[in-house]
Design a protein around this motif. Sequence first.
Motif, PDB file in Angstrom:
ATOM      1  N   ALA A   1       0.820  -1.210   0.000  1.00  0.00           N
ATOM      2  CA  ALA A   1       0.000   0.000   0.000  1.00  0.00           C
ATOM      3  C   ALA A   1       0.850   1.254   0.000  1.00  0.00           C
ATOM      4  O   ALA A   1       0.551   2.224  -0.701  1.00  0.00           O
ATOM      5  CB  ALA A   1      -0.943  -0.010   1.203  1.00  0.00           C
ATOM      6  N   ALA A   2       1.935   1.247   0.782  1.00  0.00           N
ATOM      7  CA  ALA A   2       2.796   2.434   0.848  1.00  0.00           C
ATOM      8  C   ALA A   2       3.381   2.744  -0.521  1.00  0.00           C
ATOM      9  O   ALA A   2       3.455   3.901  -0.941  1.00  0.00           O
ATOM     10  CB  ALA A   2       3.905   2.225   1.875  1.00  0.00           C
TER      11      ALA A   2
ATOM     12  N   LEU B   1      -7.125   3.088  -2.908  1.00  0.00           N
ATOM     13  CA  LEU B   1      -7.175   2.855  -1.469  1.00  0.00           C
ATOM     14  C   LEU B   1      -8.002   3.949  -0.806  1.00  0.00           C
ATOM     15  O   LEU B   1      -8.534   4.834  -1.467  1.00  0.00           O
ATOM     16  CB  LEU B   1      -5.741   2.832  -0.906  1.00  0.00           C
ATOM     17  N   THR B   2      -8.075   3.908   0.506  1.00  0.00           N
ATOM     18  CA  THR B   2      -8.839   4.902   1.245  1.00  0.00           C
ATOM     19  C   THR B   2      -7.905   5.910   1.909  1.00  0.00           C
ATOM     20  O   THR B   2      -6.718   5.634   2.121  1.00  0.00           O
ATOM     21  CB  THR B   2      -9.692   4.245   2.345  1.00  0.00           C
ATOM     22  N   ALA B   3      -8.468   7.066   2.265  1.00  0.00           N
ATOM     23  CA  ALA B   3      -7.684   8.069   2.982  1.00  0.00           C
ATOM     24  C   ALA B   3      -7.208   7.513   4.328  1.00  0.00           C
ATOM     25  O   ALA B   3      -6.106   7.836   4.796  1.00  0.00           O
ATOM     26  CB  ALA B   3      -8.513   9.329   3.190  1.00  0.00           C
TER      27      ALA B   3
ATOM     28  N   ARG C   1      -2.318   5.623   7.602  1.00  0.00           N
ATOM     29  CA  ARG C   1      -1.606   4.557   8.308  1.00  0.00           C
ATOM     30  C   ARG C   1      -0.142   4.505   7.884  1.00  0.00           C
ATOM     31  O   ARG C   1       0.702   3.977   8.614  1.00  0.00           O
ATOM     32  CB  ARG C   1      -2.282   3.202   8.038  1.00  0.00           C
ATOM     33  N   HIS C   2       0.145   5.062   6.721  1.00  0.00           N
ATOM     34  CA  HIS C   2       1.505   4.999   6.186  1.00  0.00           C
ATOM     35  C   HIS C   2       2.220   6.345   6.194  1.00  0.00           C
ATOM     36  O   HIS C   2       3.452   6.388   6.319  1.00  0.00           O
ATOM     37  CB  HIS C   2       1.479   4.449   4.761  1.00  0.00           C
ATOM     38  N   TYR C   3       1.491   7.430   6.055  1.00  0.00           N
ATOM     39  CA  TYR C   3       2.097   8.756   5.953  1.00  0.00           C
ATOM     40  C   TYR C   3       1.319   9.746   6.819  1.00  0.00           C
ATOM     41  O   TYR C   3       0.086   9.727   6.842  1.00  0.00           O
ATOM     42  CB  TYR C   3       2.083   9.244   4.504  1.00  0.00           C
TER      43      TYR C   3
ATOM     44  N   ALA D   1       9.501  10.066   3.439  1.00  0.00           N
ATOM     45  CA  ALA D   1       9.330   8.859   4.257  1.00  0.00           C
ATOM     46  C   ALA D   1      10.630   8.110   4.473  1.00  0.00           C
ATOM     47  O   ALA D   1      10.775   7.377   5.451  1.00  0.00           O
ATOM     48  CB  ALA D   1       8.294   7.938   3.606  1.00  0.00           C
ATOM     49  N   GLY D   2      11.611   8.281   3.576  1.00  0.00           N
ATOM     50  CA  GLY D   2      12.873   7.570   3.729  1.00  0.00           C
ATOM     51  C   GLY D   2      13.914   8.299   4.549  1.00  0.00           C
ATOM     52  O   GLY D   2      15.046   7.812   4.710  1.00  0.00           O
TER      53      GLY D   2
END
Length: 204
Positions: free
Chosen positions: A14-15, A45-47, A52-54, A63-64
Amino acid sequence: MTRIMVVGRWEGDAAGRLREAAMRLYGERGYEQTTVADIAAEAGLTARTFFRHYADKREVLFAGSEMLLAHMVEALDAAPASEGPMRAVAAALDAAAVVLSRDPAFSRRRQALIEANAELRERELIKMATIATALSEGLRRRGVPAEDASLGAEAGIAVFKVAWEQWITSPEGLDLGGVMTATLERLTMMTDSAGSGRRSGPRT
């Protein structure tokens, strides 16, 4: 514009789906015109999944940063105790080059987006300041005095920035690690020349 989503290619990532969707939309619409809802929809996907990832749409591009910082600090700490401060910083720069050169195309797309947006440029400056602080702390752990540790860390960041700019604007295929090394060597030569000039100048 209608898109055909090839979801199977990204199952369980997902990410990655969100990152690719964000990069695509930022390039097409612009960063400011793209919302989290847009990115989630583009990725299928959903908001809620996005968050959950960002933390927000800006963090898709950063993110890295924690991984990059961890690799740099680990390399600095692992440098032999016999190495001087700038050799330890050089090890950290080498580690950064390995991480950042894994996906040159993404790096170039990301840099173009950052340069086009003041909010993202500010976030990039914060990232670099965080790295400088971590390198300075690492040098102090090696017994380097605080002022020298700060100077060494800031010199390393200067090398990082100059080498990165050269690499990101050069044709693909240029080795980022080599550019980092060459840039550090240029800085060393400049400081050596400055010191020689002071020593050979007229006495008053």
